[in-house]
Enzyme design. Sequence first.
Site: not given
Lengths: 257, 67
Positions: A97, A184-185, A206
């Site tokens: 990643k 993300a977000g 996450a």
Amino acid sequence: MTTDLEIAGRRFASRLIIGTGGFRTLDSLAQALEASGAEMATLALRRVDPSARGSLVEVLERAGVQLLPNTAHCFTARDAVTTAKLAREAFETDWVKLEVIGDDRTLLPDPVELLEAAEELVADGFTVLPYTSDDPVLARRLADAGCAAVMPLGSPIGSGMGIANPYNLRLIVEEAEVPVVLDAGIGTASDATLAMELGCDAVLLASAVARAEHPARMARAMRLAVEAGRDAREAGRIPHRLYARASTPPEGVPELS
Amino acid sequence: MISVVLNGEARELGDPATVADAVAAAEAPERGVAVAVDGEVVSRGAWGRTSLSDGQSVEVLQAVQGG
């Protein structure tokens, strides 16, 4: 009909990828992984800490997930490439990643360094999954460079603000010839569902799980949310309409007064 | 003795010293470890035969949660 997610020739029944950052304990991570049904999880490399307890690698192996090392906190292509090579040594995988950060406060990607690092790693045989801004042109450039997927952000890392620009995401999905992973977000389950409804192939998250009050419960919510969003996308939603369209037939209504 | 910078801190190692000695000095776990010397990756198979010299910077890394 459900189909597997396929990245670089590898198939995954789950379309949820778990980032391991932020879990308070390895036990909490293990429980969340199980509840999430994820088959791939990220991890990072840092200086050895002799006081560290438990083995993250063993937890991930027991969970049966594929390792996806990241290059978090790299600010240059050079550092990211070296970190990817270190991860390849440590974890015996050429999947990465790729993160190249351009700004400390927002953790937004540095597009110039990112593309340069991606090109170099692809040439070196890596399977590159770049964390990118939600810029359709950059996503195209990354795919053209040979990345195995593109991973646009919904909003800044750990912000929980969901998908700030669904229109850009639609553009990315529309023309992508590689899988699109929303990365993300994500703040809560409906964000993950929206990502899938917009046509993303998978969701990576996450903080939304790790920092939730009850991580395993949220992991389960995310699994269901991703599945629901995928089903809704595949099912073909009805169009938005300004006026009502009766669901009960107006014909045959009795005269009652 | 030689002096290296091991994970950011000055450390004395025996002379001669290899990357494997630095990994041991760092108390690295068995698995999931990678090493860079002066910013260059040294693969695990080469740890025992890669000697270190005075002043070199050694980073010994392990898996942590992240991403």
